[in-house]
Design a protein around this motif. Structure first.
Motif, PDB file in Angstrom:
ATOM      1  N   ARG A   1     -10.157  -8.125  -5.478  1.00  0.00           N
ATOM      2  CA  ARG A   1      -8.819  -8.371  -4.921  1.00  0.00           C
ATOM      3  C   ARG A   1      -8.581  -9.851  -4.643  1.00  0.00           C
ATOM      4  O   ARG A   1      -7.489 -10.363  -4.869  1.00  0.00           O
ATOM      5  CB  ARG A   1      -8.590  -7.523  -3.678  1.00  0.00           C
TER       6      ARG A   1
ATOM      7  N   ARG B   1       7.751  -6.725  -5.874  1.00  0.00           N
ATOM      8  CA  ARG B   1       7.749  -7.859  -4.942  1.00  0.00           C
ATOM      9  C   ARG B   1       9.169  -8.190  -4.482  1.00  0.00           C
ATOM     10  O   ARG B   1       9.400  -8.460  -3.319  1.00  0.00           O
ATOM     11  CB  ARG B   1       7.105  -9.103  -5.573  1.00  0.00           C
TER      12      ARG B   1
ATOM     13  N   ARG C   1       0.830  -1.206   0.000  1.00  0.00           N
ATOM     14  CA  ARG C   1       0.000   0.000   0.000  1.00  0.00           C
ATOM     15  C   ARG C   1       0.865   1.256   0.000  1.00  0.00           C
ATOM     16  O   ARG C   1       0.517   2.264  -0.622  1.00  0.00           O
ATOM     17  CB  ARG C   1      -0.913   0.001   1.240  1.00  0.00           C
TER      18      ARG C   1
ATOM     19  N   ASP D   1       2.002 -14.034   0.912  1.00  0.00           N
ATOM     20  CA  ASP D   1       3.047 -14.971   0.480  1.00  0.00           C
ATOM     21  C   ASP D   1       4.085 -15.161   1.575  1.00  0.00           C
ATOM     22  O   ASP D   1       5.227 -15.508   1.297  1.00  0.00           O
ATOM     23  CB  ASP D   1       3.732 -14.425  -0.779  1.00  0.00           C
TER      24      ASP D   1
HETATM   25  O1   DC Z   1      -3.532  -7.066   3.387  1.00  0.00           O
HETATM   26  P1   DC Z   1      -3.849  -5.824   2.602  1.00  0.00           P
HETATM   27  O2   DC Z   1      -5.274  -5.794   2.072  1.00  0.00           O
HETATM   28  O3   DC Z   1      -3.480  -4.560   3.293  1.00  0.00           O
HETATM   29  O4   DC Z   1      -2.904  -5.931   1.310  1.00  0.00           O
HETATM   30  C1   DC Z   1      -2.900  -4.951   0.325  1.00  0.00           C
HETATM   31  C2   DC Z   1      -2.606  -5.557  -1.039  1.00  0.00           C
HETATM   32  O5   DC Z   1      -1.237  -5.976  -1.110  1.00  0.00           O
HETATM   33  C3   DC Z   1      -3.461  -6.758  -1.411  1.00  0.00           C
HETATM   34  O6   DC Z   1      -4.248  -6.462  -2.560  1.00  0.00           O
HETATM   35  C4   DC Z   1      -2.497  -7.856  -1.746  1.00  0.00           C
HETATM   36  C5   DC Z   1      -1.142  -7.267  -1.669  1.00  0.00           C
HETATM   37  N1   DC Z   1      -0.220  -8.052  -0.841  1.00  0.00           N
HETATM   38  C6   DC Z   1       0.618  -8.939  -1.470  1.00  0.00           C
HETATM   39  O7   DC Z   1       0.530  -9.083  -2.689  1.00  0.00           O
HETATM   40  N2   DC Z   1       1.525  -9.645  -0.750  1.00  0.00           N
HETATM   41  C7   DC Z   1       1.614  -9.508   0.575  1.00  0.00           C
HETATM   42  N3   DC Z   1       2.512 -10.211   1.259  1.00  0.00           N
HETATM   43  C8   DC Z   1       0.731  -8.616   1.251  1.00  0.00           C
HETATM   44  C9   DC Z   1      -0.173  -7.908   0.510  1.00  0.00           C
END
Ligand code: DC
Length: 212
Positions: free
Chosen positions: A169, A98, A39, A120
């Motif tokens: 999402r 990532r 975010r 992940d």
């Molecule tokens: O948990 P959250 O809704 O705040 O996460 C925000 C976005 O980040 C969600 O769409 C997926 C992504 N995310 C990710 O791809 N890998 C992670 N380890 C954590 C979140």
């Protein structure tokens, strides 16, 4: 006693952060919200004019990655806005993003004594975590939770809009090519649709007892 690494993965708005924070407090560990980092990068993109007409300029963002102070921005309350929520999947699917964030997360968890939540963590970030929990909850329950959170934060959004955002999402999280949301083979599933935080804590105590 050895300082454990605890990974909590699951769908959005499933109460992962609340749960992870409570476990960290209970054990005197550090809580790390990896979603907040995705975010944070998204908020940075929105504020630096590299999102035009709702479309992210991927190469501009990748070129800027080294300049983003993820850990600092992750504490900014604006990362919870619906604008960020709507765009974050476009950011989190980029391999360069990532790679950077996984490196930051591994560094933060290097010494153990962390509870990290995300998508992940048990599969990619800490495949050797001591305890892996895969948290699930009914989508309608999750939408209601997010709605109440946003209302409490004074944000005007409809429940229907949130339901749609969560549905989108879930789909994007599960179908993206790199690090899709998947349950690690050695993760323990917990469906918290009808559980209070106290009940979840009792459950986690039982899991921790088995590790000792
Ligand atoms: O948990 P959250 O809704 O705040 O996460 C925000 C976005 O980040 C969600 O769409 C997926 C992504 N995310 C990710 O791809 N890998 C992670 N380890 C954590 C979140």
């Amino acid at each position: 006693m050895k300082k454990l690494t605890i990974a909590i993965d699951g769908f959005s708005s499933g109460g992962k952060s609340t749960f992870a924070r409570a476990i960290a407090a209970r054990l005197g560990y550090e809580f790390i919200d990896s979603g907040a980092m995705y975010r944070a990068v998204t908020l940075w993109a929105l504020e630096h004019g590299i999102v035009r007409g709702g479309v992210l300029d991927e190469s501009d963002l990748i070129a800027a990655l080294d300049r983003i102070d993820v850990r600092e921005l992750a504490a900014d309350p604006r990362i919870r806005s619906i604008e960020v929520s709507n765009l974050v999947s476009q950011v989190s699917r980029l391999p360069a993003v990532r790679e950077k964030l996984v490196a930051v997360q591994r560094e933060m968890g290097r010494r153990g004594g962390v509870v990290m939540d995300g998508r992940d963590i048990g599969t990619v970030v800490f495949p050797d975590a001591d305890l892996k929990i895969f948290l699930t909850a009914d989508p309608a329950v999750r939408a209601r939770r997010r709605y109440e959170e946003l209302q409490a934060a004074g944000q005007e959004v409809s429940l229907a809009e949130i339901e749609e955002n969560i549905r989108q999402r879930d789909l994007l999280d599960q179908t993206r090519e790199i690090s899709p949301l998947r349950q690690a083979p050695d993760a323990i599933v917990l469906d918290n649709s009808n559980m209070t935080l106290n009940e979840q804590m009792t459950w986690v105590e039982e899991q921790l007892c088995r590790l000792r």
